[in-house]
Design a protein around this motif. Structure first.
Motif, mmCIF file in Angstrom:
data_model
loop_
_atom_site.group_PDB
_atom_site.id
_atom_site.type_symbol
_atom_site.label_atom_id
_atom_site.label_comp_id
_atom_site.label_asym_id
_atom_site.label_seq_id
_atom_site.Cartn_x
_atom_site.Cartn_y
_atom_site.Cartn_z
ATOM 1 N N GLN B 71 1.192 0.929 -1.456
ATOM 2 C CA GLN B 71 2.336 1.327 -2.282
ATOM 3 C C GLN B 71 2.155 0.799 -3.693
ATOM 4 N N ILE B 72 2.582 1.591 -4.665
ATOM 5 C CA ILE B 72 2.546 1.164 -6.061
ATOM 6 C C ILE B 72 3.983 1.011 -6.543
ATOM 7 N N LYS B 73 4.278 -0.136 -7.152
ATOM 8 C CA LYS B 73 5.600 -0.349 -7.753
ATOM 9 C C LYS B 73 5.443 -0.432 -9.254
ATOM 10 N N GLN B 77 10.087 2.854 -10.739
ATOM 11 C CA GLN B 77 9.913 3.664 -9.540
ATOM 12 C C GLN B 77 8.730 3.134 -8.738
ATOM 13 N N SER B 78 8.691 3.585 -7.510
ATOM 14 C CA SER B 78 7.564 3.196 -6.655
ATOM 15 C C SER B 78 7.213 4.381 -5.774
ATOM 16 N N CYS B 116 2.534 -2.727 -12.902
ATOM 17 C CA CYS B 116 1.944 -1.953 -11.824
ATOM 18 C C CYS B 116 1.595 -2.932 -10.711
ATOM 19 N N GLU B 117 2.348 -2.880 -9.641
ATOM 20 C CA GLU B 117 2.154 -3.817 -8.531
ATOM 21 C C GLU B 117 1.653 -3.023 -7.331
ATOM 22 N N SER B 128 0.495 -8.561 -2.153
ATOM 23 C CA SER B 128 1.069 -7.967 -3.345
ATOM 24 C C SER B 128 0.232 -8.406 -4.532
#
Lengths: 209, 285
Positions: B71-73, B77-78, B116-117, B128
Protein backbone atom coordinates in the motif's frame (compact mmCIF):
# COMPACT_ATOMS: atom_id res chain seq x y z
CA UNK A 1 62.69 -47.01 -20.64
CA UNK A 2 61.53 -45.87 -17.26
CA UNK A 3 62.81 -42.32 -17.98
CA UNK A 4 60.99 -42.29 -21.33
CA UNK A 5 57.76 -43.28 -19.59
CA UNK A 6 58.16 -40.54 -16.98
CA UNK A 7 58.85 -37.87 -19.60
CA UNK A 8 55.96 -39.19 -21.64
CA UNK A 9 53.57 -38.81 -18.70
CA UNK A 10 54.80 -35.27 -18.03
CA UNK A 11 54.42 -34.39 -21.73
CA UNK A 12 50.90 -35.84 -21.76
CA UNK A 13 50.10 -33.87 -18.62
CA UNK A 14 51.13 -30.65 -20.34
CA UNK A 15 49.35 -31.56 -23.56
CA UNK A 16 46.03 -32.20 -21.80
CA UNK A 17 46.05 -28.70 -20.39
CA UNK A 18 47.09 -26.99 -23.59
CA UNK A 19 43.67 -25.97 -24.93
CA UNK A 20 42.93 -22.26 -24.82
CA UNK A 21 39.43 -21.04 -24.33
CA UNK A 22 37.86 -17.83 -23.29
CA UNK A 23 35.67 -18.10 -20.23
CA UNK A 24 33.61 -15.13 -19.31
CA UNK A 25 31.14 -14.98 -16.49
CA UNK A 26 28.49 -12.62 -17.66
CA UNK A 27 29.89 -11.31 -20.92
CA UNK A 28 27.92 -8.08 -21.05
CA UNK A 29 30.91 -5.80 -20.80
CA UNK A 30 32.53 -7.54 -23.77
CA UNK A 31 29.56 -6.47 -25.89
CA UNK A 32 29.80 -2.81 -24.98
CA UNK A 33 30.21 -0.52 -27.92
CA UNK A 34 33.24 1.16 -26.42
CA UNK A 35 35.40 0.94 -23.32
CA UNK A 36 38.06 3.58 -22.86
CA UNK A 37 40.57 2.87 -20.13
CA UNK A 38 42.63 5.65 -18.60
CA UNK A 39 45.64 3.32 -18.99
CA UNK A 40 46.29 -0.26 -20.05
CA UNK A 41 44.00 -2.47 -22.13
CA UNK A 42 41.48 -5.28 -21.87
CA UNK A 43 42.80 -8.84 -22.07
CA UNK A 44 40.98 -9.44 -25.35
CA UNK A 45 43.36 -6.89 -26.88
CA UNK A 46 46.58 -8.30 -25.50
CA UNK A 47 49.16 -9.39 -28.06
CA UNK A 48 51.27 -12.55 -27.75
CA UNK A 49 54.31 -10.40 -27.01
CA UNK A 50 52.54 -8.64 -24.17
CA UNK A 51 51.43 -11.94 -22.66
CA UNK A 52 54.93 -13.34 -22.99
CA UNK A 53 56.47 -10.28 -21.37
CA UNK A 54 54.17 -10.82 -18.37
CA UNK A 55 55.22 -14.48 -18.15
CA UNK A 56 58.91 -13.85 -18.44
CA UNK A 57 58.84 -11.16 -15.82
CA UNK A 58 58.31 -13.85 -13.20
CA UNK A 59 60.71 -16.40 -11.79
CA UNK A 60 59.70 -19.97 -12.16
CA UNK A 61 58.15 -21.75 -9.27
CA UNK A 62 58.50 -25.31 -8.03
CA UNK A 63 54.80 -25.69 -7.32
CA UNK A 64 51.80 -23.43 -7.01
CA UNK A 65 50.33 -20.38 -8.66
CA UNK A 66 51.76 -17.02 -9.60
CA UNK A 67 49.34 -14.13 -10.03
CA UNK A 68 50.74 -11.12 -11.85
CA UNK A 69 48.60 -8.01 -11.86
CA UNK A 70 49.08 -5.88 -14.94
CA UNK A 71 46.34 -3.28 -14.42
CA UNK A 72 44.71 -2.75 -11.06
CA UNK A 73 41.49 -0.78 -10.55
CA UNK A 74 42.08 1.22 -13.68
CA UNK A 75 39.29 3.69 -14.28
CA UNK A 76 37.44 3.44 -17.56
CA UNK A 77 34.41 4.91 -19.22
CA UNK A 78 32.11 2.97 -21.50
CA UNK A 79 29.24 3.30 -23.93
CA UNK A 80 26.67 0.59 -24.34
CA UNK A 81 23.84 1.04 -26.76
CA UNK A 82 20.57 -0.05 -25.26
CA UNK A 83 17.98 0.47 -27.93
CA UNK A 84 18.22 1.10 -31.61
CA UNK A 85 15.48 2.86 -31.86
CA UNK A 86 13.11 4.91 -33.07
CA UNK A 87 13.39 5.88 -36.66
CA UNK A 88 11.20 8.28 -38.64
CA UNK A 89 11.79 8.72 -42.36
CA UNK A 90 8.59 10.65 -42.94
CA UNK A 91 8.17 14.41 -43.19
CA UNK A 92 6.19 14.82 -39.99
CA UNK A 93 6.78 13.97 -36.34
CA UNK A 94 5.72 10.60 -35.01
CA UNK A 95 5.19 9.64 -31.38
CA UNK A 96 6.75 6.32 -30.43
CA UNK A 97 6.33 4.21 -27.31
CA UNK A 98 9.68 2.51 -27.03
CA UNK A 99 10.32 -0.44 -24.75
CA UNK A 100 13.85 -0.94 -23.49
CA UNK A 101 15.66 -2.54 -20.59
CA UNK A 102 18.01 -1.23 -17.96
CA UNK A 103 19.93 -2.96 -15.24
CA UNK A 104 19.52 -1.44 -11.86
CA UNK A 105 22.21 -3.03 -9.78
CA UNK A 106 25.95 -2.90 -9.83
CA UNK A 107 27.71 -5.79 -11.40
CA UNK A 108 31.07 -7.46 -11.29
CA UNK A 109 32.18 -9.55 -14.27
CA UNK A 110 35.01 -12.05 -14.39
CA UNK A 111 36.72 -13.27 -17.53
CA UNK A 112 39.49 -15.78 -18.01
CA UNK A 113 41.34 -16.62 -21.16
CA UNK A 114 43.66 -19.52 -20.66
CA UNK A 115 44.49 -23.16 -20.56
CA UNK A 116 41.21 -24.38 -19.18
CA UNK A 117 38.23 -25.59 -21.05
CA UNK A 118 34.99 -23.75 -20.50
CA UNK A 119 33.50 -26.76 -18.72
CA UNK A 120 36.01 -26.54 -15.88
CA UNK A 121 33.92 -23.98 -14.03
CA UNK A 122 35.12 -25.36 -10.71
CA UNK A 123 38.68 -24.49 -11.64
CA UNK A 124 37.59 -21.05 -12.79
CA UNK A 125 35.90 -20.55 -9.46
CA UNK A 126 39.11 -21.44 -7.64
CA UNK A 127 41.14 -19.08 -9.82
CA UNK A 128 38.60 -16.34 -9.23
CA UNK A 129 38.92 -16.81 -5.47
CA UNK A 130 42.71 -16.77 -5.56
CA UNK A 131 42.86 -13.74 -7.82
CA UNK A 132 40.33 -11.76 -5.83
CA UNK A 133 42.15 -12.57 -2.60
CA UNK A 134 45.42 -11.39 -4.12
CA UNK A 135 43.98 -8.06 -5.29
CA UNK A 136 41.83 -7.54 -2.24
CA UNK A 137 38.37 -7.92 -3.73
CA UNK A 138 35.84 -9.73 -1.57
CA UNK A 139 34.25 -11.36 -4.57
CA UNK A 140 31.77 -13.40 -2.56
CA UNK A 141 29.93 -10.27 -1.48
CA UNK A 142 29.78 -8.72 -4.92
CA UNK A 143 26.99 -9.20 -7.34
CA UNK A 144 27.84 -11.08 -10.50
CA UNK A 145 24.38 -11.16 -11.94
CA UNK A 146 21.61 -8.60 -12.17
CA UNK A 147 18.15 -8.56 -13.61
CA UNK A 148 16.94 -6.10 -16.14
CA UNK A 149 14.02 -3.77 -15.62
CA UNK A 150 11.60 -3.09 -18.40
CA UNK A 151 10.96 0.53 -19.24
CA UNK A 152 8.77 2.40 -21.70
CA UNK A 153 9.62 5.80 -23.12
CA UNK A 154 7.28 7.96 -25.16
CA UNK A 155 9.29 10.04 -27.62
CA UNK A 156 8.27 12.60 -30.19
CA UNK A 157 10.50 11.62 -33.09
CA UNK A 158 11.32 14.40 -35.51
CA UNK A 159 11.09 13.90 -39.28
CA UNK A 160 14.05 12.15 -40.93
CA UNK A 161 15.56 11.30 -37.60
CA UNK A 162 16.73 8.36 -35.56
CA UNK A 163 16.64 8.34 -31.77
CA UNK A 164 18.34 6.01 -29.36
CA UNK A 165 18.74 5.56 -25.63
CA UNK A 166 22.40 5.10 -24.84
CA UNK A 167 23.82 3.83 -21.59
CA UNK A 168 27.11 5.35 -20.53
CA UNK A 169 29.05 4.96 -17.38
CA UNK A 170 32.20 4.26 -15.49
CA UNK A 171 33.85 1.03 -14.49
CA UNK A 172 37.14 -0.26 -13.16
CA UNK A 173 39.31 -2.92 -14.72
CA UNK A 174 41.76 -5.22 -12.97
CA UNK A 175 43.58 -7.76 -15.11
CA UNK A 176 46.74 -9.78 -15.25
CA UNK A 177 48.23 -13.20 -15.63
CA UNK A 178 47.56 -16.41 -13.71
CA UNK A 179 50.11 -19.23 -13.87
CA UNK A 180 50.14 -22.64 -12.23
CA UNK A 181 53.36 -24.59 -11.79
CA UNK A 182 54.00 -28.26 -11.17
CA UNK A 183 57.57 -29.37 -10.57
CA UNK A 184 58.98 -26.22 -12.18
CA UNK A 185 56.79 -26.70 -15.26
CA UNK A 186 54.09 -24.18 -16.11
CA UNK A 187 51.12 -26.42 -16.70
CA UNK A 188 48.35 -23.82 -16.80
CA UNK A 189 48.21 -20.14 -17.51
CA UNK A 190 45.78 -17.52 -18.60
CA UNK A 191 44.78 -13.91 -18.47
CA UNK A 192 42.14 -12.93 -15.94
CA UNK A 193 40.02 -9.81 -15.84
CA UNK A 194 37.65 -8.40 -13.26
CA UNK A 195 35.42 -5.56 -14.41
CA UNK A 196 33.39 -3.69 -11.83
CA UNK A 197 30.54 -1.50 -13.02
CA UNK A 198 30.53 1.69 -10.96
CA UNK A 199 27.84 3.81 -12.47
CA UNK A 200 25.44 3.85 -15.37
CA UNK A 201 23.61 6.79 -16.84
CA UNK A 202 21.14 7.01 -19.68
CA UNK A 203 21.18 9.56 -22.46
CA UNK A 204 18.80 10.25 -25.30
CA UNK A 205 20.52 10.95 -28.60
CA UNK A 206 19.21 11.96 -31.99
CA UNK A 207 20.81 11.50 -35.39
CA UNK A 208 19.68 12.60 -38.79
CA UNK A 209 18.81 9.95 -41.35
CA UNK B 1 27.64 -44.37 29.03
CA UNK B 2 23.96 -45.19 28.55
CA UNK B 3 22.95 -42.09 30.53
CA UNK B 4 25.21 -39.94 28.39
CA UNK B 5 23.56 -41.17 25.21
CA UNK B 6 20.06 -40.62 26.62
CA UNK B 7 21.04 -37.08 27.68
CA UNK B 8 22.45 -36.27 24.23
CA UNK B 9 19.34 -37.68 22.58
CA UNK B 10 17.04 -35.53 24.71
CA UNK B 11 19.14 -32.43 24.09
CA UNK B 12 19.02 -32.98 20.33
CA UNK B 13 15.21 -33.02 20.47
CA UNK B 14 14.91 -30.06 22.82
CA UNK B 15 17.57 -27.84 21.21
CA UNK B 16 15.42 -26.55 18.27
CA UNK B 17 12.71 -25.49 20.71
CA UNK B 18 15.25 -23.73 22.93
CA UNK B 19 16.59 -21.84 19.92
CA UNK B 20 13.11 -20.70 18.93
CA UNK B 21 12.23 -19.62 22.47
CA UNK B 22 15.50 -17.78 23.07
CA UNK B 23 15.62 -16.28 19.62
CA UNK B 24 11.98 -15.22 19.45
CA UNK B 25 11.84 -11.56 18.50
CA UNK B 26 15.43 -11.52 17.30
CA UNK B 27 14.67 -13.97 14.48
CA UNK B 28 11.82 -11.85 13.22
CA UNK B 29 13.32 -8.41 13.86
CA UNK B 30 14.28 -7.74 10.26
CA UNK B 31 15.70 -4.45 9.07
CA UNK B 32 14.48 -2.64 6.00
CA UNK B 33 15.69 0.69 4.71
CA UNK B 34 14.87 3.20 2.04
CA UNK B 35 16.67 6.16 0.53
CA UNK B 36 14.28 9.09 0.43
CA UNK B 37 13.73 9.66 -3.25
CA UNK B 38 11.75 12.07 -5.37
CA UNK B 39 9.65 9.52 -7.26
CA UNK B 40 7.84 10.82 -10.35
CA UNK B 41 5.99 8.89 -13.03
CA UNK B 42 3.96 9.51 -16.16
CA UNK B 43 0.53 7.94 -16.14
CA UNK B 44 -0.18 6.22 -19.42
CA UNK B 45 -1.45 2.86 -20.69
CA UNK B 46 0.16 -0.18 -19.06
CA UNK B 47 2.81 1.82 -17.29
CA UNK B 48 4.70 0.56 -14.27
CA UNK B 49 6.33 2.32 -11.36
CA UNK B 50 9.26 1.09 -9.27
CA UNK B 51 10.09 1.57 -5.62
CA UNK B 52 13.36 0.55 -4.02
CA UNK B 53 13.80 -1.04 -0.61
CA UNK B 54 17.00 -2.28 1.04
CA UNK B 55 16.90 -5.36 3.21
CA UNK B 56 19.45 -6.58 5.72
CA UNK B 57 18.63 -10.16 4.83
CA UNK B 58 18.48 -11.96 1.54
CA UNK B 59 15.22 -13.26 0.12
CA UNK B 60 12.91 -11.58 2.67
CA UNK B 61 9.23 -12.41 2.83
CA UNK B 62 8.28 -8.99 1.44
CA UNK B 63 9.65 -9.96 -1.96
CA UNK B 64 6.85 -12.49 -2.51
CA UNK B 65 3.83 -10.61 -3.92
CA UNK B 66 1.44 -13.51 -3.35
CA UNK B 67 2.20 -13.38 0.38
CA UNK B 68 2.00 -9.64 0.92
CA UNK B 69 -0.22 -6.64 0.45
CA UNK B 70 1.46 -3.42 -0.66
CA UNK B 71 0.00 0.00 0.00
CA UNK B 72 1.13 3.54 -0.72
CA UNK B 73 0.09 6.40 1.58
CA UNK B 74 0.42 9.88 0.16
CA UNK B 75 -0.41 13.33 1.53
CA UNK B 76 -4.16 12.97 1.29
CA UNK B 77 -4.86 9.58 -0.20
CA UNK B 78 -3.70 6.02 -0.19
CA UNK B 79 -4.08 3.07 -2.50
CA UNK B 80 -3.12 -0.57 -2.78
CA UNK B 81 -0.57 -1.52 -5.43
CA UNK B 82 -1.81 -3.74 -8.24
CA UNK B 83 0.06 -6.41 -10.23
CA UNK B 84 3.08 -6.24 -7.98
CA UNK B 85 6.30 -7.92 -9.06
CA UNK B 86 9.45 -8.01 -6.98
CA UNK B 87 13.04 -8.39 -8.10
CA UNK B 88 15.83 -8.88 -5.66
CA UNK B 89 19.49 -8.11 -6.09
CA UNK B 90 21.89 -9.47 -3.54
CA UNK B 91 24.30 -6.68 -2.99
CA UNK B 92 27.29 -6.70 -0.64
CA UNK B 93 25.61 -8.73 2.10
CA UNK B 94 22.40 -6.77 1.68
CA UNK B 95 19.53 -6.96 -0.75
CA UNK B 96 18.00 -4.36 -2.97
CA UNK B 97 14.36 -5.17 -3.63
CA UNK B 98 12.66 -3.51 -6.57
CA UNK B 99 8.90 -3.41 -6.11
CA UNK B 100 7.16 -2.88 -9.41
CA UNK B 101 3.46 -2.16 -9.73
CA UNK B 102 0.89 -0.61 -12.02
CA UNK B 103 0.81 3.17 -11.96
CA UNK B 104 -2.54 4.09 -10.38
CA UNK B 105 -5.06 6.19 -12.22
CA UNK B 106 -5.38 8.95 -9.64
CA UNK B 107 -5.39 12.11 -11.74
CA UNK B 108 -6.05 13.39 -15.22
CA UNK B 109 -3.73 16.35 -14.63
CA UNK B 110 -0.81 16.25 -12.23
CA UNK B 111 -0.70 15.06 -8.64
CA UNK B 112 2.13 15.97 -6.28
CA UNK B 113 2.63 14.63 -2.77
CA UNK B 114 5.40 15.57 -0.34
CA UNK B 115 5.05 12.26 1.43
CA UNK B 116 5.11 8.71 0.15
CA UNK B 117 4.90 5.87 2.66
CA UNK B 118 5.09 2.23 1.62
CA UNK B 119 3.26 -0.25 3.85
CA UNK B 120 3.78 -3.97 3.37
CA UNK B 121 1.80 -6.50 5.37
CA UNK B 122 2.12 -10.28 5.46
CA UNK B 123 1.20 -13.03 7.88
CA UNK B 124 4.34 -12.46 9.97
CA UNK B 125 4.97 -8.74 10.10
CA UNK B 126 4.14 -5.27 8.86
CA UNK B 127 6.69 -2.77 7.68
CA UNK B 128 6.33 0.89 6.95
CA UNK B 129 8.91 2.80 4.94
CA UNK B 130 9.23 6.49 4.18
CA UNK B 131 10.06 6.45 0.47
CA UNK B 132 10.25 10.21 -0.06
CA UNK B 133 7.93 12.18 -2.34
CA UNK B 134 5.59 11.16 -5.14
CA UNK B 135 4.44 12.89 -8.33
CA UNK B 136 2.28 11.72 -11.20
CA UNK B 137 1.36 13.49 -14.42
CA UNK B 138 -1.17 12.29 -16.96
CA UNK B 139 0.33 11.92 -20.43
CA UNK B 140 -2.62 13.79 -21.92
CA UNK B 141 -2.34 16.75 -19.56
CA UNK B 142 0.12 18.69 -21.71
CA UNK B 143 2.09 18.43 -24.94
CA UNK B 144 4.92 15.95 -25.34
CA UNK B 145 8.18 17.84 -25.74
CA UNK B 146 10.47 16.98 -28.63
CA UNK B 147 14.14 16.86 -27.68
CA UNK B 148 17.30 16.15 -29.64
CA UNK B 149 19.33 15.18 -26.60
CA UNK B 150 18.85 14.60 -22.90
CA UNK B 151 21.12 13.50 -20.09
CA UNK B 152 21.84 14.36 -16.47
CA UNK B 153 24.85 15.49 -14.53
CA UNK B 154 25.54 14.27 -11.02
CA UNK B 155 27.90 15.72 -8.45
CA UNK B 156 29.02 14.88 -4.94
CA UNK B 157 27.87 17.39 -2.36
CA UNK B 158 28.57 16.65 1.30
CA UNK B 159 29.53 13.08 0.38
CA UNK B 160 26.18 12.38 -1.29
CA UNK B 161 25.52 12.12 -5.00
CA UNK B 162 23.03 14.68 -6.30
CA UNK B 163 21.52 15.26 -9.71
CA UNK B 164 22.88 18.78 -10.16
CA UNK B 165 22.02 19.56 -13.76
CA UNK B 166 20.21 18.58 -16.93
CA UNK B 167 21.78 18.67 -20.38
CA UNK B 168 19.15 19.09 -23.01
CA UNK B 169 18.92 20.07 -26.63
CA UNK B 170 15.59 21.40 -27.76
CA UNK B 171 14.19 20.41 -31.11
CA UNK B 172 12.41 23.33 -32.72
CA UNK B 173 12.44 27.11 -32.65
CA UNK B 174 11.48 28.69 -29.36
CA UNK B 175 11.91 32.11 -27.74
CA UNK B 176 11.67 31.78 -23.97
CA UNK B 177 11.81 29.12 -21.27
CA UNK B 178 9.77 30.19 -18.26
CA UNK B 179 10.06 27.24 -15.89
CA UNK B 180 11.67 23.80 -15.71
CA UNK B 181 11.26 21.03 -13.19
CA UNK B 182 11.74 17.29 -12.70
CA UNK B 183 8.70 15.81 -11.02
CA UNK B 184 7.17 18.02 -8.35
CA UNK B 185 10.20 19.01 -6.31
CA UNK B 186 13.28 19.66 -8.43
CA UNK B 187 13.36 23.01 -10.18
CA UNK B 188 15.76 24.20 -12.85
CA UNK B 189 17.61 27.40 -11.91
CA UNK B 190 17.05 29.04 -15.27
CA UNK B 191 18.84 32.27 -14.33
CA UNK B 192 22.08 30.27 -14.04
CA UNK B 193 21.65 28.12 -17.11
CA UNK B 194 24.47 27.92 -19.64
CA UNK B 195 23.96 27.76 -23.37
CA UNK B 196 25.95 25.53 -25.69
CA UNK B 197 27.28 23.57 -22.74
CA UNK B 198 27.01 19.81 -22.18
CA UNK B 199 28.57 18.31 -19.05
CA UNK B 200 29.56 14.72 -18.36
CA UNK B 201 27.48 12.47 -16.15
CA UNK B 202 29.77 12.99 -13.15
CA UNK B 203 31.44 16.35 -12.56
CA UNK B 204 32.07 18.80 -9.78
CA UNK B 205 29.26 21.21 -10.58
CA UNK B 206 31.09 24.08 -8.90
CA UNK B 207 33.75 23.98 -11.62
CA UNK B 208 31.07 25.11 -14.07
CA UNK B 209 28.43 26.91 -11.99
CA UNK B 210 30.26 29.02 -9.44
CA UNK B 211 28.51 29.10 -6.06
CA UNK B 212 26.04 26.44 -7.18
CA UNK B 213 23.45 26.02 -4.41
CA UNK B 214 21.08 23.07 -4.64
CA UNK B 215 18.79 24.65 -2.04
CA UNK B 216 18.29 27.89 -3.96
CA UNK B 217 14.95 27.19 -5.60
CA UNK B 218 13.80 29.42 -8.43
CA UNK B 219 10.41 28.34 -9.69
CA UNK B 220 10.07 30.79 -12.57
CA UNK B 221 12.43 32.89 -14.64
CA UNK B 222 12.15 34.27 -18.15
CA UNK B 223 15.14 32.82 -19.97
CA UNK B 224 15.62 33.97 -23.53
CA UNK B 225 16.77 31.04 -25.66
CA UNK B 226 20.09 31.81 -27.35
CA UNK B 227 20.92 28.27 -28.39
CA UNK B 228 18.97 25.01 -28.35
CA UNK B 229 21.71 23.26 -26.33
CA UNK B 230 21.29 24.18 -22.69
CA UNK B 231 22.67 23.09 -19.34
CA UNK B 232 20.17 23.79 -16.54
CA UNK B 233 21.34 23.51 -12.90
CA UNK B 234 18.85 21.75 -10.65
CA UNK B 235 17.67 22.78 -7.19
CA UNK B 236 15.84 20.84 -4.49
CA UNK B 237 12.63 21.72 -2.69
CA UNK B 238 12.99 18.41 -0.87
CA UNK B 239 16.51 17.09 -0.23
CA UNK B 240 15.79 13.67 -1.67
CA UNK B 241 17.63 11.48 -4.16
CA UNK B 242 16.69 11.77 -7.85
CA UNK B 243 17.24 8.72 -10.03
CA UNK B 244 14.64 9.26 -12.71
CA UNK B 245 11.60 11.36 -13.38
CA UNK B 246 9.46 13.24 -15.86
CA UNK B 247 10.20 16.78 -16.94
CA UNK B 248 7.71 19.65 -17.06
CA UNK B 249 8.87 22.72 -18.97
CA UNK B 250 7.06 25.87 -19.94
CA UNK B 251 8.22 27.27 -23.26
CA UNK B 252 6.67 30.33 -24.89
CA UNK B 253 3.75 30.15 -22.43
CA UNK B 254 2.97 26.51 -23.33
CA UNK B 255 3.43 23.60 -20.91
CA UNK B 256 5.25 20.55 -22.19
CA UNK B 257 6.31 17.32 -20.55
CA UNK B 258 8.99 14.75 -21.30
CA UNK B 259 8.44 11.14 -20.29
CA UNK B 260 9.98 9.52 -17.20
CA UNK B 261 13.66 9.16 -17.99
CA UNK B 262 16.19 7.02 -16.06
CA UNK B 263 18.90 9.66 -15.59
CA UNK B 264 20.85 7.31 -13.34
CA UNK B 265 20.40 3.66 -14.25
CA UNK B 266 22.18 1.94 -11.37
CA UNK B 267 20.72 2.29 -7.93
CA UNK B 268 23.18 3.61 -5.38
CA UNK B 269 25.37 1.42 -3.28
CA UNK B 270 23.88 0.80 0.14
CA UNK B 271 26.86 2.52 1.69
CA UNK B 272 26.97 5.51 -0.67
CA UNK B 273 23.92 7.06 0.91
CA UNK B 274 24.39 5.71 4.39
CA UNK B 275 23.63 9.08 5.98
CA UNK B 276 20.38 9.29 4.03
CA UNK B 277 19.18 5.79 4.70
CA UNK B 278 15.99 5.70 6.68
CA UNK B 279 15.09 2.60 8.63
CA UNK B 280 11.59 1.31 8.19
CA UNK B 281 9.23 0.66 11.03
CA UNK B 282 8.89 -3.05 11.74
CA UNK B 283 5.99 -4.58 13.65
CA UNK B 284 5.55 -8.27 14.37
CA UNK B 285 2.02 -9.40 13.63
Amino acid sequence: MKKIKIFGIIFLFIFIFNSIDLYAEDQDYLTYQEIIMSSGKLIKNYTEEEINSLMHSQTYKAHGEIITIDNQNVQASYISRVTELMENSSSSSIVYDVSYQVETSMKVSFSFSGTFSAEASGKIGAIKSEVSAKIGIDYSTMETRSEKENRVLKVNVDPNSQYMVVIKGNLTVTNGLYELYFFFVRIKYGLFEIVTLQSQYAALEKRSL
Amino acid sequence: MKKTFILLFLLSILMPFLVIIIGNGKLTDFEFYSIKTNYSFVEDDNRKMNFYVYSKINNPLISYPNKNSYQIKLDNQSFFLDNVECKEHTYKNNSLIIIEADIPNITDTEYISETCELIIINSSYKISLNLGSFSIIDSKYCNLLSLSALSATYSYIDDSKYLTGINLELSGNYNFIESFRIGGFNYGTLSRSKFNLELDNEVDIRDYIINYNKDRVEKEYLLQIQNNKIFIPISYVLDYFVKEGYIVIKIDNVNYYFDTFPFMVTYPDYNSFFNKLEKGEFINV
